[in-house]
Design an enzyme around this catalytic site. Structure first.
Site, short mmCIF file in Angstrom:
data_model
loop_
_atom_site.label_atom_id
_atom_site.label_comp_id
_atom_site.label_asym_id
_atom_site.label_seq_id
_atom_site.Cartn_x
_atom_site.Cartn_y
_atom_site.Cartn_z
N GLU A 1 -9.30 -4.11 -4.44
CA GLU A 1 -8.77 -3.47 -3.24
C GLU A 1 -9.86 -2.74 -2.44
O GLU A 1 -9.92 -2.83 -1.21
CB GLU A 1 -7.67 -2.46 -3.62
CG GLU A 1 -6.54 -3.03 -4.47
CD GLU A 1 -5.38 -3.54 -3.65
OE1 GLU A 1 -5.42 -3.45 -2.41
OE2 GLU A 1 -4.42 -4.04 -4.27
N SER B 1 0.84 -1.19 0.00
CA SER B 1 0.00 0.00 0.00
C SER B 1 0.88 1.25 0.00
O SER B 1 1.69 1.43 -0.92
CB SER B 1 -0.96 -0.03 1.19
OG SER B 1 -2.00 0.91 1.03
N HIS C 1 -8.16 -5.23 -0.22
CA HIS C 1 -6.93 -4.60 0.25
C HIS C 1 -6.44 -5.29 1.52
O HIS C 1 -7.22 -5.61 2.41
CB HIS C 1 -7.22 -3.12 0.54
CG HIS C 1 -6.01 -2.27 0.67
ND1 HIS C 1 -5.01 -2.24 -0.28
CD2 HIS C 1 -5.63 -1.38 1.63
CE1 HIS C 1 -4.08 -1.38 0.09
NE2 HIS C 1 -4.42 -0.85 1.25
#
Length: 489
Positions: A316, A187, A408
């Site tokens: 995500e 991320s 995610h």
């Protein structure tokens, strides 16, 4: 070496005592820079002072993250204290002659949260496979990235560099080879990996890179300065180093979220800004330590000698739109996409390329669109910018039985092969597939050890994508793996 059965390693600043575990040793909270407080709060990182005796390194050091981490899917505890710039080392052999490859990991959190103290980032599985793992903390939010005219910029980026230099200087004592360092992150941490890959100042500090769901920022200096002015106004202080130094970091953390949002447009304006401008905090293009945008630097050839693996999960952000499935089902998806900035021929091309998502409903389309803008669309852009430089691309498609999407953070415990760690069942269920963890983790080990993850490179055949956890009816390797995002280019 060991003292009375306890593992002790001597660094250049002093000795540290770690924790002996089955198959590995952990050394936690070792400072790579002095505490960024007082006169050092908005300064570049300063090397730590030497210490006498043996320093205890059996508990995690203080974290820049303060208080409750909020709604993150990864358990990332906050640890109070001032000496927040520290590293954790997990090694299978604290032997200077071991010469083992090294993985350095940068946590995510949108550049405003996250902690290296997560049990998901424990390096035990990498140690089992002959890899030394280093996790590190760095300054967050305004303290790390805010633009102040009379203070060094990109302080968190300077923290990353200082930690990587610490690895070069010290990892030999922990059994690692400083010439065999792979940089990885997820991320915001994945975005940090790409930023460092594109920076002349980071040359020679790592030999390979793994960017997991990278969130690129490339924040322009004017936007960053405007956010600083809004934050100063909210705090009631001059937008100077002296002014901000009078505000406790906890108060700046409380104010920085609103300061990073557009002043008009309400919730829709905030969402549109996030999707089209990116995160408000992160590396700033300052013409100095971060001289140019990532894609521009990569296309110019920066980092071309560094093998790179990058990719995303398939959805995500869809878990967020899925919560509003009922409301979104009543709205024409074309109108919603147009409101978010996707119109005309590009919208029609995008919807054609995402027919499978459209069959799942509006929430699936809009979640995929958000995912594509923030994460997936940059994958082929980065791969294309690198040209023939060694680049491998993947997708993570396994659907969480708890959340219902390949969301995610879902892939992180698979990369670390830590499916039994606290919090994993909450996102991956009680029986996540061990074979999938074997596949991801072994690919990471291969990259760290050999400089290649074990499948055909995108740089050899553009479009080639390794799919982890996809439907059984699909092959593991696709040759148009990111075709559905190309309408956004």
């Amino acid at each position: 070496m060991t003292t009375s059965g306890e593992p002790v390693v001597r660094t250049r600043k002093g000795a540290v005592r770690g924790i002996a575990r089955e198959g590995s040793t952990a050394f936690l909270g070792i400072p790579y820079a002095q505490a960024p407080v007082g006169a050092l709060r908005f300064a570049a990182p300063v090397p730590p002072e030497p210490w006498e005796g043996v320093r205890d390194a059996t508990t995690h050091g203080p974290t820049p993250q303060r208080g409750d981490a909020g709604t993150t899917l990864i358990p990332e505890p906050s640890v109070p204290g001032e000496a927040t710039l520290n590293v954790n080392v997990f090694t299978p052999a604290a032997d200077p002659d071991a010469g083992l490859p090294v993985l350095v990991y940068l946590h995510g959190g949108g550049y405003v949260s996250g902690s290296p103290a997560s049990p998901w980032y424990d390096g035990a599985a990498f140690a089992r496979d002959g890899v030394v793992t280093v996790t590190l903390s760095y300054r967050l939010g305004f303290d790390g990235f805010g633009v102040i005219e009379d203070a060094p910029g990109n302080r968190a980026v300077r923290d990353w560099l200082a930690a990587l230099r610490w690895v070069q200087d010290e990892i030999h004592a922990f059994g690692g080879d400083p010439a065999k360092v792979t940089l990885a992150g997820q991320s915001a941490g994945g975005g940090a990996v790409l930023t460092l890959l594109s920076m002349p100042a980071a040359r020679g500090l790592f030999r390979a890179a793994l960017a997991i769901s990278p969130a690129l920022t490339d924040i322009g200096s004017e936007r960053a300065a405007a956010i600083t002015r809004r934050l100063a106004a909210a705090a009631g202080v001059p937008a100077t180093r002296e002014g901000f130094a009078t505000v406790p970091e906890e108060r700046l953390f409380a104010l920085q979220e609103k300061a990073g949002q557009p002043e008009t447009g309400g919730r829709l304006g905030i969402l549109t800004s996030l999707l089209n401008e990116g995160l408000p905090w992160g590396p700033v293009i300052d013409g100095d330590i971060v001289p140019e945008p990532v894609l521009q630097a990569l296309a110019r050839g920066e980092g071309s000698d560094v093998p790179l693996v990058l990719g995303t999960t398939d959805d995500e952000f869809t878990m967020a739109t899925d919560r509003a499935r009922g409301v979104l089902g009543f709205l024409p998806v074309e109108i919603v996409l147009a409101t978010l900035g996707l119109r005309g021929a590009r919208q029609r091309a995008y919807l054609r390329a995402n027919r499978a998502q459209r069959r799942k409903g509006n929430a699936a389309v809009l979640g995929r669109y958000a995912t594509d803008l923030v994460f997936r669309a940059d994958i082929p852009r980065v791969a294309a910018a690198r040209g023939t430089s060694p680049t491998w691309v993947y997708r993570f498609g396994w659907v969480s039985p708890v959340i219902g999407w390949a969301c995610h953070c879902l892939d992180v415990p698979f990369w670390f092969d830590c499916l039994d760690a606290p919090g994993v069942a909450a996102i991956a269920g009680d029986a996540p597939p061990r074979g999938l963890a074997d596949a991801l983790h072994s690919s990471a080990v291969a990259l760290v050890r050999d400089g290649a993850p074990g499948w055909e490179a995108w740089s050899q055949r553009p479009g080639t994508t390794r799919v982890f956890g996809g439907p059984p009816s699909e092959p593991d390797v696709l040759h148009d793996g990111y075709a559905s995002v190309m309408a956004l280019h």
